[in-house]
Motif scaffolding. Structure first.
Motif, PDB file in Angstrom:
ATOM      1  N   HIS A 129      -0.713  -6.183   5.185  1.00  0.00           N
ATOM      2  CA  HIS A 129      -1.821  -5.737   4.339  1.00  0.00           C
ATOM      3  C   HIS A 129      -2.653  -4.679   5.060  1.00  0.00           C
ATOM      4  O   HIS A 129      -2.994  -3.633   4.482  1.00  0.00           O
ATOM      5  CB  HIS A 129      -2.707  -6.927   3.960  1.00  0.00           C
TER       6      HIS A 129
ATOM      7  N   THR B 138      -7.047 -13.985   4.543  1.00  0.00           N
ATOM      8  CA  THR B 138      -6.086 -13.541   3.528  1.00  0.00           C
ATOM      9  C   THR B 138      -6.340 -14.211   2.184  1.00  0.00           C
ATOM     10  O   THR B 138      -5.989 -13.658   1.141  1.00  0.00           O
ATOM     11  CB  THR B 138      -4.655 -13.851   3.988  1.00  0.00           C
TER      12      THR B 138
ATOM     13  N   GLN C 245      -3.212  -0.469   4.493  1.00  0.00           N
ATOM     14  CA  GLN C 245      -4.552   0.095   4.342  1.00  0.00           C
ATOM     15  C   GLN C 245      -4.781   1.292   5.266  1.00  0.00           C
ATOM     16  O   GLN C 245      -5.828   1.926   5.194  1.00  0.00           O
ATOM     17  CB  GLN C 245      -5.602  -0.972   4.615  1.00  0.00           C
TER      18      GLN C 245
ATOM     19  N   ASN D 244       1.619 -11.593   6.345  1.00  0.00           N
ATOM     20  CA  ASN D 244       0.940 -11.009   5.197  1.00  0.00           C
ATOM     21  C   ASN D 244      -0.322 -10.264   5.609  1.00  0.00           C
ATOM     22  O   ASN D 244      -0.606  -9.173   5.094  1.00  0.00           O
ATOM     23  CB  ASN D 244       0.601 -12.105   4.192  1.00  0.00           C
ATOM     24  N   ARG D 245      -1.085 -10.819   6.527  1.00  0.00           N
ATOM     25  CA  ARG D 245      -2.287 -10.149   7.015  1.00  0.00           C
ATOM     26  C   ARG D 245      -1.918  -8.859   7.746  1.00  0.00           C
ATOM     27  O   ARG D 245      -2.568  -7.822   7.596  1.00  0.00           O
ATOM     28  CB  ARG D 245      -3.069 -11.083   7.947  1.00  0.00           C
TER      29      ARG D 245
END
Length: 503
Positions: free
Chosen positions: A245, A276, A249, A241-242
Motif C-alpha cells: 500500500h 491497515t 502511494q 499489505n501495508r
C-alpha cells in the motif's frame, strides 16, 4: 562508512587455471570442507571441465538434470561459448575473480570451468528452506489481508509483484556486507516514487561498508538520519499489505534476505499510528480509531507525570474531594510520588518483557496473574496507592494501542524522563520536557524528509491522510508532502458522480 570503488585488475584475475590447482585452491579456502563438491570430467579429446558447488546450498537433482546431463551429452568440444548454448538455465553468469566465485558458492551458485579458459560459468540453483506464508503475529489486524513476510526473499518478492501488477515496479538488487554478503532489494514504482528519495536510499546502500547487515531492522539503524534519536525513522512491517500500500502511494521500500519484515521510507511520526484496518473500515470509524490512538499517546506520555507533579507540587489543581481520596490512599505509602511511580512503571516493563520472552501460553499467564496478584499485593503492603496503580495501568494500556511495536516502545521510554522532570520541577518540568520533545521531532528527518509532516511544514491537503480519514471520494491525491511524481490517484469528479440508473 564508505565503500571504496574496486575495479577488476589483472592481479584479481583467477583464470586461466589448471583444474588440479583450482581444486586445491578451493579446498584450502574452505578448509577441506567435505560439503564442497569438486568434480572433474574429461572428454575423449582431452578437454577437461570442473563442476563445483556446496552440496546443501544447491539443488543436486537440478544440478544433475539441468546442468550435468547437457554437458556430458554434448557432442561439441567443451568450451565456455559452447556450454553457454548447451545449458538451458536462465541464471547463467560469468565470473572471473576468486572473490566472485567464493561469494557465489556461499549463496548457492554452481560453477563450471573449462580448463584453460579465462572465465567460469555460474548458475544459481539455490536449495533454500523457508516457512510458508502465514498470518502476521506481531501486527494484529481484524479486517483485510493478514499475510506476513517470510525469511525467503524470493517469496517476499513474489508476494509484492502479485500485489503490484505493474511494469513500473522496480526491485533494484544490492549485495550488502563484504564478509557475510546479503541480498537487499530496493522496491519502488518508478512512475510514482519521488526520484530524490530513490537516489538517496540508493546512495546510502551503496555507501555502506559493513561486514554484515543481519536483518531489515538492523539495516535501518545503519541508514538512519539520526542514530541518537529514540524514535524510529523508518517503518518496519511484517504485513505484505501495508508494505505494498505504501509503495503504491509513492514511497520507497526495502526487502532483505532472511528477514521477515519490510522497510518503508520516508515515514512520518503519524505513519506509526496508522493501521491497515483504517483503510477497510468506514471513514468515520477509521478516523475515530486513529484519533483515539493519538489521545492514547498523550495519556501514555503525560498522565503519570501530571499525577506526580500535581501530588508533589500543585495540590491546588486537584478537586477537594479527590484530594482527600488521594491523601487517604497515600497515607501509608513511605515513598514520594516519583519513586512510587518509577517503581510501578518498572514493574510493568518487567512483566511485559517477561511475558514477551517466555513461551506464548506461559507468557499470557505471567501477564495476567503477575499484574493482578502483584498489583494487589504491593497495595496491601502499603508500597503504593491504588489510584497510582490505575493511572500506571491506563498509561501502559495507552502505549499498547500504537500499531507499531517500535514506536510503542519509544513512547514508553520517553515517559520515564518525563516522570523524572515532573518529580523534580512539577508542571514546569513537564513543559520543558514537552518543548524539548517537540523541538526534537521538528528537527528529525526520515530519508531527508520532515518527520512531523504534514503538521510541520504544514500541508493542509495531507491532514486527511495523517490525522484522520475522509471518504475515499475525497482521497484522490497521494501524500503531497513527499512530492510523488504522480500526485493524483484518480479523477475526483468521476469518483463522486452518482452511479444510480436514471429512470
Amino acid at each position: 562508512m564508505k565503500r571504496k570503488n574496486q575495479g577488476k585488475s589483472k592481479k584479481d584475475q583467477l583464470f586461466p587455471q589448471k583444474l588440479d590447482a583450482l581444486k586445491e585452491m578451493m579446498q584450502s579456502k574452505f578448509e577441506n570442507n567435505q560439503d564442497l563438491t569438486f568434480a572433474i570430467y574429461e572428454q575423449d579429446q582431452g578437454t577437461r571441465v570442473a563442476v563445483f558447488f556446496i552440496q546443501y546450498m544447491a539443488k543436486e537433482s537440478q544440478v544433475k538434470q539441468d546442468l550435468l546431463d547437457p554437458v556430458l551429452n554434448s557432442q561439441d568440444e567443451w568450451s565456455t561459448s559452447s556450454l553457454k548454448n548447451d545449458i538451458p538455465i536462465a541464471t547463467q553468469m560469468t565470473k572471473e575473480t576468486l572473490d566472485e566465485i567464493l561469494k557465489g558458492l556461499l549463496v548457492g551458485e554452481v560453477f563450471i570451468y573449462v580448463e584453460g579458459e579465462t572465465e567460469a560459468l555460474s548458475y544459481l540453483l539455490l536449495n533454500k528452506e523457508h516457512r510458508a506464508l502465514n498470518k502476521a503475529e506481531n501486527e494484529s489486524v481484524v479486517l483485510g489481508p493478514q499475510i506476513s513476510f517470510t525469511e525467503s526473499l524470493i517469496t517476499n518478492m513474489n508476494v509484492v509483484r502479485w500485489s503490484i501488477r505493474s511494469t513500473d515496479l522496480v526491485m533494484e538488487k544490492f549485495m550488502i556486507g563484504h564478509t557475510y554478503p546479503r541480498e537487499v532489494r530496493l522496491v519502488y514504482v518508478k512512475s510514482v516514487a519521488n526520484q530524490t528519495d530513490v537516489n538517496t536510499m540508493r546512495q546510502r546502500l551503496q555507501d555502506l561498508d559493513v561486514d554484515d547487515v543481519g536483518d531489515t531492522t538492523i539495516l535501518m539503524q545503519y541508514i538512519n538520519d539520526s542514530s541518537s534519536s529514540v524514535f524510529p525513522q523508518y517503518y518496519a512491517t511484517e504485513l505484505t499489505n501495508r508494505f505494498t500500500h505504501d509503495i503504491k502511494q509513492g514511497r520507497v521500500g526495502m526487502l532483505t534476505e532472511n528477514s521477515p519484515s519490510g522497510m518503508i521510507a520516508p515515514s512520518t511520526f503519524f505513519s506509526f499510528f496508522e493501521s491497515t484496518e483504517d483503510m477497510y473500515m468506514r471513514w468515520n470509524v477509521g478516523s475515530f480509531l486513529r484519533l483515539l490512538r493519538f489521545l492514547a499517546l498523550l495519556f501514555a506520555v503525560f498522565i503519570t507525570p501530571l499525577y506526580i507533579a500535581a501530588v508533589t507540587y500543585h495540590f491546588e489543581i486537584i478537586p477537594t474531594n479527590e484530594l482527600i481520596t488521594i491523601g487517604k490512599s497515600r497515607a501509608v505509602v513511605p515513598f514520594p510520588p516519583l519513586i512510587e511511580a518509577l517503581f510501578l512503571e518498572f514493574l510493568i516493563e518487567l512483566l511485559r518483557e517477561a511475558g514477551a520472552r517466555l513461551p506464548t501460553k506461559i507468557g499470557e499467564t505471567i501477564g495476567i496473574v503477575g499484574g493482578v496478584i502483584i498489583g494487589q499485593a504491593i497495595e496491601e503492603a502499603g508500597l503504593t496507592s491504588s489510584i497510582l496503580i490505575i493511572i500506571v495501568a491506563l498509561s501502559a494500556l495507552s502505549s499498547y494501542t500504537v500499531p507499531n511495536y517500535m514506536m510503542g516502545t519509544s513512547i514508553r521510554v520517553v515517559s520515564f524522563p518525563m516522570m523524572i522532570l515532573a518529580g523534580l520541577f512539577g508542571l514546569i518540568g513537564i513543559m520543558y520536557g514537552a518543548c524539548f520533545l517537540v523541538i526534537h521531532l521538528v528537527k528529525l528527518k526520515s530519508l531527508g524528509r520532515p518527520y512531523l509532516s504534514p503538521v510541520f511544514p504544514f500541508y493542509l491537503k495531507d491532514l486527511n491522510k495523517a490525522l484522520f480519514r475522509l471518504p475515499l471520494q475525497f482521497q484522490n491525491r497521494r501524500f503531497l508532502s513527499f512530492q510523488p511524481r504522480k500526485s493524483h490517484r484518480y479523477n475526483r469528479e468521476e469518483a463522486r458522480r452518482q452511479r444510480d440508473i436514471k429512470k
